[in-house]
Enzyme design. Structure first.
Site, PDB file in Angstrom:
ATOM      1  N   LYS A 190       0.872  -1.284  -0.100  1.00 23.49           N
ATOM      2  CA  LYS A 190       0.054  -0.007  -0.005  1.00 23.49           C
ATOM      3  C   LYS A 190       1.011   1.233  -0.016  1.00 23.49           C
ATOM      4  O   LYS A 190       1.513   1.370   0.931  1.00 23.49           O
ATOM      5  CB  LYS A 190      -0.941   0.075   1.181  1.00 23.49           C
ATOM      6  N   GLU A 400       9.120  16.543  15.693  1.00 21.45           N
ATOM      7  CA  GLU A 400       9.599  16.265  14.123  1.00 21.45           C
ATOM      8  C   GLU A 400       8.921  17.274  13.341  1.00 21.45           C
ATOM      9  O   GLU A 400       7.568  17.183  13.366  1.00 21.45           O
ATOM     10  CB  GLU A 400       9.364  14.831  13.702  1.00 21.45           C
TER      11      GLU A 400
END
Length: 511
Positions: A190, A400
């Site tokens: 995927k 992040e």
């Protein structure tokens, strides 16, 4: 669109496509659903039209991979020569089609062509490396004192679900697909919804090899549908995911209910430590490369620059000069150093972090703006940005960002440098610059990260590893460790005594 790249255009026609590819056959999603991927450098342009895979499609892909594994399609599990040939031919086809692949990546990601071309070469190298390992999966054998024999054999883990990220779509996919196939697994892939065409182009090339039908299946679609089914299906023996840490935690929790084997390559907040005795020019160039490659959209990006007090001003001045010289613009142009960020939502995230840094009173050294004007208005362009005097415990020092924003912090000595480097939840990569090699090695050993570079940045040889400590994930990719992640170890015990009634049996059977 057929103009040449030198004119800031691509030579392939749009939109790109990404159908399902299940059991060797291409097709539309059940119900005919599609989704579009815009060009992040020109949002008026549709880069890709992809099939929107459904739950039924995900289950069809899983069933095809299950049948191929359980029936040993084409003798896939046993014929390592076939697996070698498929992987080696894939590497050849990637190199033969490198310009098209690079353009597809550049269009979907916004990656400059100067980075996309070596990206394709690196992905091809990964397939070639694992082609060489497919026939070198050795077991162990030894004899016990009573003559009995133990054989330890290595077998493919089975059907694997692979969920790949968008930022480096082909190398990240190669890191999972190549070792899984080398081991003899079958796959349901995927891809990230931002980069479905890049995944399709690779899988399409792989189906030009002798890979048996059902061994490699592609199902694009929503993570909440296709990805979730890969995580929860009992017919998936292992799940490998690269992406955001929060998503990785949810996957780990879901997979735990089935005790499913998982590998997670998650986020990072990489520290880059430069000591007073470092080569300023070399360290600065390496740091800027790690900061702004792919617009800072990399889990191993140099997002925290830790400078020893005595070298701070000199390094910051040089890094600022190099940063201001970066040409931000159309990814198709050969002169472009940095392209757009991936999407409107990511651009907003980056701008919110920049606003946080300014509101917190950190010094904005350079950048900080959304680029506007001719060539910028239709894309997600953000200036490469550096903040100085950043509190390592702040959001700018801890979280992040996944964009071109760097936090600079100073340290007094070696002990504080290591303490600051480790004072985050992540532990993916780090870098160390010091002319004192014993010190550089001590610091590298002291940093809790999966990779620590000394005198370099973002080197990722396929012979090494990739993966992190702490909340940067579990498992390792690349090298032989990447192959081991897709293998099970089985013990086969053969009695060598020849006895009908063996001594241990007396614990239960009298006489």
């Amino acid at each position: 669109m057929t103009s040449q790249r030198a004119d800031g255009q691509y030579s392939i026609e749009l939109p790109l496509s990404c159908p399902l590819l299940i059991d060797g056959e291409e097709g539309a999603a059940t119900g005919g659903g599609e989704f579009q991927r815009e060009n992040p450098a020109n949002t008026r342009e549709v880069a890709t039209v992809a099939a929107r895979g459904t739950l039924e499609d995900a289950r069809a892909g899983i069933a095809a991979a299950r049948r191929a594994f359980d029936s040993n399609a084409g003798n896939w599990l046993n014929n390592y020569k076939l697996r070698e040939q498929v992987l080696f031919r894939t590497a050849q086809l990637m190199r033969e089609n490198s310009d098209r692949l690079a353009q597809v990546v550049s269009l979907e990601v916004g990656m400059p062509m100067r980075q996309a071309v070596p990206h394709i070469a690196a992905a091809a190298d990964i397939f070639e490396f694992y082609a060489g390992l497919a026939g070198k999966i050795y077991g162990e054998s030894f004899t016990l004192p009573n003559g009995s024999l133990i054989n330890l054999v290595k077998e493919p883990v089975g059907v694997v679900g692979l969920i790949t990220p968008w930022n480096f779509p082909l190398t990240q996919t190669a890191r999972k697909v190549a070792p899984a196939l080398a081991a003899g697994c079958t796959i349901v892939l995927k891809p990230a919804s931002y980069t479905p065409a890049a995944a399709y182009e690779l899988v399409r090339l792989m189906h030009e090899t002798d890979i048996p039908a059902g061994v490699l299946n592609l199902v694009p679609g929503p993570g909440t549908v296709v990805g979730s089914e890969l995580v929860t299906s009992r017919d998936i023996d292992k799940l490998s995911f690269t992406g955001e840490t929060g998503t990785g935690k949810m996957i780990a929790a879901q997979a735990a209910t089935e005790v499913k084997r998982i590998s997670l390559e998650l986020g990072g907040k990489a520290p880059y430590l430069i000591f007073d005795d470092a080569d300023v020019e070399a360290a600065s160039q390496a740091a800027v490369f790690g900061m702004f490659r792919n617009a800072g959209q990399a889990c191993g990006a140099t997002t925290r620059l830790l400078l020893e007090d005595g070298i701070h001003d000199q390094v910051l001045e040089r890094i600022t000069q190099l940063t201001r010289a970066i040409e931000v613009g159309n990814p198709a142009a050969n002169s472009t150093d940095m392209g757009p960020v991936i999407s409107a939502s990511q651009e907003q995230v980056v701008q919110e972090y920049i606003k946080f840094g300014m509101d917190a009173g950190f010094e904005l050294v350079t950048g900080g703006n959304k680029l506007q004007g001719d060539g910028y208005n239709d894309g997600y362009y953000v200036e490469p940005t550096i903040f100085d005097g950043v509190d390592n415990s702040s959001r700018l020092g801890q979280e992040e960002i996944f964009g071109p924003v760097v936090a600079v912090t100073t340290f007094r000595d070696e002990a504080e440098a290591v303490e600051l480097a480790n004072a985050v939840d992540f532990g993916l990569v780090a870098g160390v610059w010091s002319a004192d090699y014993p010190r550089a090695m001590r610091v590298a050993r002291g940093i809790r990260a999966g990779t620590v570079w000394i005198w370099d940045n973002y080197a990722q040889p396929v012979e090494g590893i990739w993966g992190g400590y702490k909340q940067s994930g579990m498992g390792r990719e690349l090298g032989y460790h990447g192959l081991e992640d897709f293998l099970e170890v089985k013990q086969i015990f053969t009695d060598g005594t020849g006895l009908t009634s063996k001594p241990p049996y007396g614990q239960v059977i009298k006489g």
